[in-house]
Design a protein around this motif. Structure first.
Motif, PDB file in Angstrom:
ATOM      1  N   THR A 418       0.847  -1.187   0.000  1.00 39.68           N
ATOM      2  CA  THR A 418       0.000   0.000   0.000  1.00 39.68           C
ATOM      3  C   THR A 418       0.887   1.243   0.000  1.00 39.68           C
ATOM      4  O   THR A 418       2.101   1.163   0.246  1.00 39.68           O
ATOM      5  CB  THR A 418      -0.911   0.034   1.229  1.00 39.68           C
ATOM      6  N   VAL A 419       0.288   2.389  -0.257  1.00 35.66           N
ATOM      7  CA  VAL A 419       1.041   3.648  -0.252  1.00 35.66           C
ATOM      8  C   VAL A 419       1.689   3.873   1.104  1.00 35.66           C
ATOM      9  O   VAL A 419       2.851   4.294   1.208  1.00 35.66           O
ATOM     10  CB  VAL A 419       0.119   4.825  -0.620  1.00 35.66           C
ATOM     11  N   GLY A 420       0.959   3.578   2.179  1.00 36.79           N
ATOM     12  CA  GLY A 420       1.504   3.738   3.530  1.00 36.79           C
ATOM     13  C   GLY A 420       2.739   2.889   3.743  1.00 36.79           C
ATOM     14  O   GLY A 420       3.747   3.353   4.307  1.00 36.79           O
ATOM     15  N   GLN A 421       2.704   1.636   3.277  1.00 36.30           N
ATOM     16  CA  GLN A 421       3.860   0.743   3.414  1.00 36.30           C
ATOM     17  C   GLN A 421       5.027   1.200   2.549  1.00 36.30           C
ATOM     18  O   GLN A 421       6.190   1.106   2.964  1.00 36.30           O
ATOM     19  CB  GLN A 421       3.445  -0.680   3.035  1.00 36.30           C
ATOM     20  N   LYS A 428      11.998   2.922   7.874  1.00 34.29           N
ATOM     21  CA  LYS A 428      12.359   1.768   8.712  1.00 34.29           C
ATOM     22  C   LYS A 428      13.773   1.303   8.391  1.00 34.29           C
ATOM     23  O   LYS A 428      14.556   0.995   9.301  1.00 34.29           O
ATOM     24  CB  LYS A 428      11.349   0.645   8.489  1.00 34.29           C
ATOM     25  N   VAL A 429      14.104   1.254   7.097  1.00 38.25           N
ATOM     26  CA  VAL A 429      15.440   0.805   6.680  1.00 38.25           C
ATOM     27  C   VAL A 429      16.519   1.725   7.234  1.00 38.25           C
ATOM     28  O   VAL A 429      17.569   1.263   7.715  1.00 38.25           O
ATOM     29  CB  VAL A 429      15.521   0.746   5.139  1.00 38.25           C
ATOM     30  N   HIS A 430      16.272   3.044   7.183  1.00 43.11           N
ATOM     31  CA  HIS A 430      17.263   4.025   7.631  1.00 43.11           C
ATOM     32  C   HIS A 430      17.078   4.421   9.091  1.00 43.11           C
ATOM     33  O   HIS A 430      17.723   5.367   9.566  1.00 43.11           O
ATOM     34  CB  HIS A 430      17.206   5.268   6.741  1.00 43.11           C
ATOM     35  N   GLU A 438       4.929   6.938  14.551  1.00 45.20           N
ATOM     36  CA  GLU A 438       5.608   8.179  14.179  1.00 45.20           C
ATOM     37  C   GLU A 438       5.914   8.202  12.676  1.00 45.20           C
ATOM     38  O   GLU A 438       5.811   9.252  12.027  1.00 45.20           O
ATOM     39  CB  GLU A 438       6.904   8.325  14.982  1.00 45.20           C
ATOM     40  N   ARG A 439       6.274   7.048  12.142  1.00 46.85           N
ATOM     41  CA  ARG A 439       6.570   6.971  10.710  1.00 46.85           C
ATOM     42  C   ARG A 439       5.312   7.175   9.871  1.00 46.85           C
ATOM     43  O   ARG A 439       5.353   7.817   8.819  1.00 46.85           O
ATOM     44  CB  ARG A 439       7.222   5.621  10.387  1.00 46.85           C
ATOM     45  N   THR A 479      10.858  10.972   2.146  1.00 47.68           N
ATOM     46  CA  THR A 479      10.654  10.446   3.498  1.00 47.68           C
ATOM     47  C   THR A 479      11.942  10.338   4.308  1.00 47.68           C
ATOM     48  O   THR A 479      11.910  10.372   5.541  1.00 47.68           O
ATOM     49  CB  THR A 479       9.993   9.049   3.449  1.00 47.68           C
ATOM     50  N   VAL A 480      13.089  10.217   3.630  1.00 48.83           N
ATOM     51  CA  VAL A 480      14.357  10.020   4.346  1.00 48.83           C
ATOM     52  C   VAL A 480      15.173  11.309   4.450  1.00 48.83           C
ATOM     53  O   VAL A 480      16.368  11.274   4.737  1.00 48.83           O
ATOM     54  CB  VAL A 480      15.189   8.907   3.665  1.00 48.83           C
ATOM     55  N   ASN A 481      14.529  12.452   4.180  1.00 45.08           N
ATOM     56  CA  ASN A 481      15.176  13.768   4.304  1.00 45.08           C
ATOM     57  C   ASN A 481      16.444  13.886   3.458  1.00 45.08           C
ATOM     58  O   ASN A 481      17.541  14.169   3.970  1.00 45.08           O
ATOM     59  CB  ASN A 481      15.528  14.066   5.772  1.00 45.08           C
TER      60      ASN A 481
END
Length: 580
Positions: A418-421, A428-430, A438-439, A479-481
Motif C-alpha cells: 500500500t502507499v503507507g507501506q 524503517k530501513v534508515h 511516528e513513521r 521520506t528520508v530527508n
C-alpha cells in the motif's frame, strides 16, 4: 470519403463490481489519408477510445451503452486473407464494429486497422526475435510463402529506416535502442498496409531527434500507403506538427474539435486554453514567464551565486564501459563506452539539467552517482567524501541523503504494498523515527505536501493515475530527508497539465527543503523550465555546459543546435501558420 465514423458512442468499465461511465457521447470521423490528433490529460479517455475502435477491451469489464462505430476501408488484392486460417472475409461495404463478431474482427485487426502501442518494450515479445514478430502478422493475414514473407519483412525494415535490416531481423528487442524498437512496432503495424493506423503516444520517452525521425517516418509512410492516421499524444507540439484536425478530450467527453490551426490558435473551451497555457509556459522558460507575468516564479541562481555556494557533488574523470555481446565465438571482445571521462560540479541548492539523445549516458551517470552502477574509473565526491572509499553501513547511511525518482512510477513502486507501506519502508530501513506510529504520521505529512489525501494511504499503486503515482514516488524519496535527488525522466510519460503540476511541485519542495536536483530529461523545454544550468551529453561526454537560457537561445556546439532544432515548434501561439 469518411473511412471511420464514431456516432454518439458511450462506454462503461467495471470497477469494484460497479459500472462507471468512461466515454460519453463521442462523435467524430476520420477521412481517407487524414491525420486526426487526440489530446487530453491522463484519464481523459484517449487510449480507451482507441481500444474501443479495435475492440480490444474485455467484454467482462467493458460494455457499450450507446452509439456505433462504422468502418469502411479498401483492401488491396495483394493482401487477400488466407482461407487456410480464417473464414471468408466480410464483404459488407460499411461495417459496424460495435456489432462485428470476434471472428470477423480478426480479418480487420492488424490487417485493415493496426495500432502502435505506447511502450514498445512491453508490446514486443522479449523472447521472440524482431523479424519473426513481423512475419507472424504476414503469415496470419496473407497467402505469401515463407520466402516472400522474409523478403517483405526486410522491405518493411528498410521502409522504417532501420540500419542493417537483416541483422535487426535476428535480434531480440532488448538488443535495440528505444527508437529502433519503436520502428519495429511501426513495421509490424504497416505489414499488411492498413487503411487506418492508430498511434498511441508513439514518441513518448524518446529523445527529440528520435522523436523527429519517427514523426517524419509516419508522415512518409502515410503518403506512401495513403492510409489514415489516428494520433494520440499528450505532446501538443507533436500533434501540431503532424495532424490535420484535433480532438480535445476531458473526462471522457470531446470538449472541442476542429482544424488544428483553428483549435490551437483560437481555442474556445477553457480546458483547451489551460492545456495550451501549460505548454506555452514550458516553451517560454521560467525567466521569460517571470518577465511577462511580473510574478517571481522561482529565483534562478546566477553564475556568481553558484560560485559562492559549496559543491555538493564533484565528478572527476568518471568512465564506465560495458562489454558488447560477441557475434562470433572467437571474435575479440569489444566494449561500449557509456561514460567517457566526465567532469562535473553540482552546487548546493541548484537544479542542473542533463540532456542528450538516447544512449548518450544520462541515466548511467545518474545511477553511477548513487553507486547503483559501479564506475570503471574516476572519482565521485559527495560533500567532500570520496564515494569510492566508502561502503557497507556508511554507504547506506549516505544513500539516505542521495535519492532517485525513476522514470516509470508504475514499475518502480511495489504493486503488493500500500502507499503507507511504500512510504514507511525507507524510514524503517534508515531507522528514521522511533516507531511505526511516528513513521505513519511523517508519511501522511509528506503525502499531503505532494497533494495526495491521507485517505489514500491504504490504496495500492494500480488504483492511482500516472500523475498521482509520480507524486507518490516523489513522496517516497522525501521520506528520508535527502539533500540531493536524481530526477531521471520523472515527467516524460505525463501529459502537459500533470507535467506542469509535478514540475511546480518539485520547485516548491526544492525551496522548502533546500534540495539539489540533477534533472535528467530528453525534453529540452522541460529542462530549460526547471534548470539553473544545463549540461549537454553526447556519446558519454559533456559537450556543453552553461546557463539554461544561454544553452537554449545561444547554443555553442552543432550537437546542441541539432537537439534544439528537433524540438516541435508550437507556432500556433504567435503565428498564422503551423509547420508540418
Amino acid at each position: 470519403m469518411k473511412i471511420l465514423e464514431v456516432n454518439n458512442f458511450s462506454l462503461e468499465l467495471k470497477q469494484d463490481d460497479n459500472w462507471t461511465p468512461i466515454l460519453s457521447s463521442l462523435s467524430f470521423s476520420i477521412k481517407k489519408g487524414e491525420t486526426l490528433g487526440i489530446v487530453g490529460e491522463s484519464g481523459s479517455g484517449k487510449s480507451v477510445t482507441a481500444l474501443s475502435i479495435m475492440k480490444l477491451l474485455s467484454e467482462k469489464n467493458a460494455r457499450v451503452t450507446n452509439g456505433n462505430i462504422f468502418f469502411e476501408g479498401s483492401r488491396d488484392a495483394e493482401f487477400t486473407l488466407s482461407p487456410y486460417l480464417f473464414k471468408a472475409p466480410v464483404v459488407a461495404e460499411k461495417q459496424n464494429l460495435v456489432q462485428t463478431s470476434e471472428n470477423d474482427m480478426r480479418h480487420i485487426l492488424g490487417c485493415r486497422i493496426a495500432m502502435i502501442f505506447q511502450e514498445p518494450m512491453t508490446s514486443l515479445n522479449p523472447v521472440i526475435k524482431c523479424g519473426h514478430q513481423v512475419t507472424e502478422a504476414l503469415f496470419l493475414h496473407t497467402c505469401l510463402s515463407k520466402k516472400e514473407v522474409h523478403k517483405k519483412t526486410i522491405e518493411l525494415f528498410e521502409d522504417v529506416q532501420l540500419p542493417k535490416p537483416e541483422n535487426i531481423f535476428h535480434k531480440y528487442p532488448h538488443e535495440l535502442s528505444g527508437g529502433q524498437k519503436q520502428r519495429v512496432m511501426i513495421a509490424m503495424a504497416m505489414s499488411c498496409s492498413p487503411d487506418i493506423l492508430i498511434a498511441d503516444e508513439p514518441t513518448t520517452a524518446l529523445d527529440v531527434t528520435v522523436q523527429r525521425s519517427i514523426l517524419d517516418l509516419l508522415k512518409h509512410l502515410q503518403q506512401k500507403y495513403g492510409m489514415s492516421l489516428l494520433l494520440i499524444s499528450h505532446d501538443l507540439g507533436v500533434v501540431s506538427q503532424i495532424a490535420h484536425r484535433v480532438l480535445v478530450m476531458y473526462q471522457g467527453k470531446i470538449v472541442e474539435q476542429g482544424d488544428i490551426l483553428s483549435v490551437f490558435k483560437n481555442p474556445q473551451h477553457p480546458y483547451t486554453k489551460s492545456l495550451l497555457d501549460c505548454r506555452r509556459r514550458l516553451d517560454d522558460g521560467r525567466r521569460a514567464e517571470e518577465q511577462k507575468s511580473g510574478i517571481n516564479i522561482e529565483p534562478l541562481l546566477s553564475k556568481n551565486s553558484l560560485n559562492s555556494r559549496k559543491e555538493i557533488m564533484k565528478i572527476e574523470n568518471l568512465s564506465k564501459f560495458y562489454p558488447v555481446r560477441k557475434e562470433h565465438l572467437f571474435e575479440k571482445q569489444s566494449y561500449f563506452q557509456a561514460l567517457n571521462t566526465v567532469n562535473l560540479n553540482i552546487y548546493e541548492g541548484e537544479t542542473l539539467g542533463l540532456v542528450g539523445e538516447s544512449g548518450c549516458g544520462k541515466t548511467t551517470l545518474g545511477r553511477t552517482l548513487l553507486k547503483l552502477v559501479e564506475a570503471n574509473s574516476g572519482n565521485i565526491f559527495f560533500k567532500g567524501k570520496d564515494l569510492n572509499l566508502i561502503g557497507g553501513r556508511e554507504l547506506r547511511r549516505l544513500r539516505q541523503e542521495i535519492q532517485i525518482i525513476l522514470q516509470d512510477p508504475y514499475s518502480s513502486l511495489n504493486q503488493r504494498l500500500t502507499v503507507g507501506q511504500i512510504l514507511t519502508e525507507p524510514m524503517k530501513v534508515h531507522q528514521i523515527l522511533n516507531n511505526i506510529d511516528e513513521r505513519k504520521k511523517r508519511a501522511i505529512e509528506i503525502l499531503e505536501q505532494v497533494g495526495i489525501d491521507e485517505s489514500h494511504m491504504c490504496r495500492y499503486p494500480h488504483e492511482f493515475s500516472g500523475g498521482q503515482r509520480q507524486r507518490i514516488a516523489i513522496a517516497r524519496a522525501l521520506t528520508v530527508n535527502p539533500k540531493f535527488i536524481v530526477c531521471d525522466e520523472s515527467v516524460s510519460a505525463l501529459d502537459v497539465s500533470v507535467q506542469t503540476q509535478i514540475l511546480n511541485l518539485l520547485n516548491e519542495l526544492k525551496k522548502k527543503f533546500n534540495l539539489t536536483y540533477l534533472f535528467i530529461s530528453h525534453d529540452l523545454l522541460i529542462v530549460r523550465y526547471m534548470s539553473d544550468r544545463i549540461a549537454v551529453m553526447s556519446q558519454g561526454k559533456i559537450v556543453e555546459l552553461n546557463d539554461a537560457d544561454e544553452i537554449y537561445l545561444n547554443p555553442q556546439t552543432e550537437y546542441t543546435k541539432k537537439l534544439i532544432e528537433a524540438i516541435p515548434k508550437n507556432n500556433f501561439y504567435n503565428s498564422s501558420t503551423i509547420f508540418r
